[in-house]
Design a protein around this motif. Structure first.
Motif: not given
Length: 388
Positions: A1-6, A116-120, A125-127, A129-137
């Motif tokens: 599993m990728s870091p973004a998904l995990r 979670m913001a720090a872990a992301v 990957r930078a491109e 990060q915003n999508a991952t952060n807002t999905a977590i939110n």
């Protein structure tokens, strides 16, 4: 599993438990809690404000602790504090005990978001990060959506519900211990305050007003539905489910900001939130408009928190936990002030005046226009250039 998904999956679960269960589910069960412990509207507002106060007290500490000790330890602590607070709510014998328990449970939300913001920032990957952060939110909405069916299934047994929520928090703590990687510790970053800039000042103003307005439904949505429509636990549970399911749309906040810019997205969803407040609590409300208003509110609230997340992290890209903390802290300060104020207006003047005042407060946040932000530049056409 990728870091973004995990990270996205674990963070989504952590936010769902801490925000959806430990913080916002109290409003869902407020009529039953009020009936058992004889709170009254004014004291209910103070107790709801206590949940938000707990958030304020811990989110600053969370940002500092995350920078010093890493994301994993703080994320685990957030889940454990949520479990302890909700266990105490389930056992509350009186209003004084309940106040302390609500404060403790609300504190978990302050701990949850910065790590979670720090872990992301450290692992994704930078491109992405915003999508991952807002999905977590958007995990907030999942927790709210799940709390509605729980209320329906157990018939308003709020003590049993919070005991079950506490068990879920323990499972999330275990998942965070297993799945979150250790992140780089930055002791120097936590030793000084970030620079106070125009973008951060305007973020504080906008998020404070939005947070204050949001307490109209987060803290009193169940009370409004009960007063206006005579709804009990089943009806209020359906309303909470509508709020939560619609809020999952907030996962797209990063994409919409990139496409349409901060100004358009921010103002559009502030208007949606104000409309949702009025549709749910005005004298003209019907069952259909109440559910539609709840859905509008849920989608708008999570979208707006996602906007403030991107705003804060982008303003302090070298310190993402602190950037997130500034926006989310001021949302909670607004909620701490807003809940008692709404309770007072509701008690003294009735629901019509209360929802009109709070819809107007939400719209006032739109005075913080995009062109004055200076975070992503200030293009003449008002479009936001590509966001990292």
């Amino acid at each position: 599993m990728s870091p973004a998904l995990r990270l996205g999956a674990v963070g989504f679960g952590l936010i769902a438990v801490c925000y959806g269960f430990a913080r916002f589910a109290f409003g869902l069960f407020l009529p039953e809690v009020d009936a058992d412990l004889s709170l009254g509207p004014a004291l209910s507002g103070v107790l709801s404000g206590g949940s938000f106060l707990g958030y304020c007290l811990t989110i600053i500490a969370s940002a500092v602790l995350t920078e010093r000790f890493g994301a994993r330890a703080v994320a685990i602590a957030a889940a454990l504090v949520a479990a302890a607070g909700m266990t105490a709510i389930a056992a509350a014998p009186n209003a004084a005990w309940l106040a302390g328990a609500v404060l403790l449970a609300g504190s978990s939300t302050g701990l949850a978001s910065p790590p979670m913001a720090a872990a992301v920032a450290a692992a994704v990957r930078a491109e992405r990060q915003n999508a991952t952060n807002t999905a977590i939110n958007a995990g907030t909405s999942a927790g709210v959506a799940l709390s509605g069916p729980v209320a329906l299934a157990i018939g308003g047994e709020w003590r049993l519900a919070f005991a079950g929520f506490a068990a879920a928090a323990l499972l999330v703590a275990l998942a965070a211990a297993v799945a979150l990687p250790p992140t780089r510790r930055n002791s120097a970053a936590g030793s000084h305050l970030p620079p106070v800039t125009g973008p951060l000042i305007r973020l504080v103003a906008a998020s404070f007003l939005m947070g204050a307005a949001s307490t109209s439904l987060w803290s009193f949505g169940g009370e409004l539905a009960s007063q206006r429509l005579g709804w009990g636990t089943s009806g209020i549970g359906v309303l909470w489910t509508a709020i939560g399911i619609a809020g999952i749309a907030g996962a797209s906040a990063g994409t919409l900001v990139k496409r349409f810019g901060i100004d358009r997205t921010h103002r559009a969803f502030l208007a949606m939130m104000a409309l949702g407040i009025l549709a749910t609590g005005s004298a003209l409300t019907t069952p259909a408009t109440t559910l539609a208003g709840g859905a509008l509110f849920g989608a708008a609230y999570v979208m707006l928190t996602g906007i403030y997340l991107v705003w804060g992290v982008s303003a302090l890209s070298s310190r993402p936990a602190t950037g997130l903390m500034i926006g989310f802290l001021t949302i909670a300060i607004g909620q701490t002030a807003g809940a008692p104020l709404f309770g007072f207006i509701l008690d003294a003047f009735g629901p019509d005046q209360a929802v009109i005042v709070f819809a107007a407060i939400g719209l006032a946040a739109g005075m913080m226009g995009y062109e004055r932000l200076g975070i992503f530049g200030a293009p003449a056409a008002g479009r936001c250039p590509e966001v990292r």
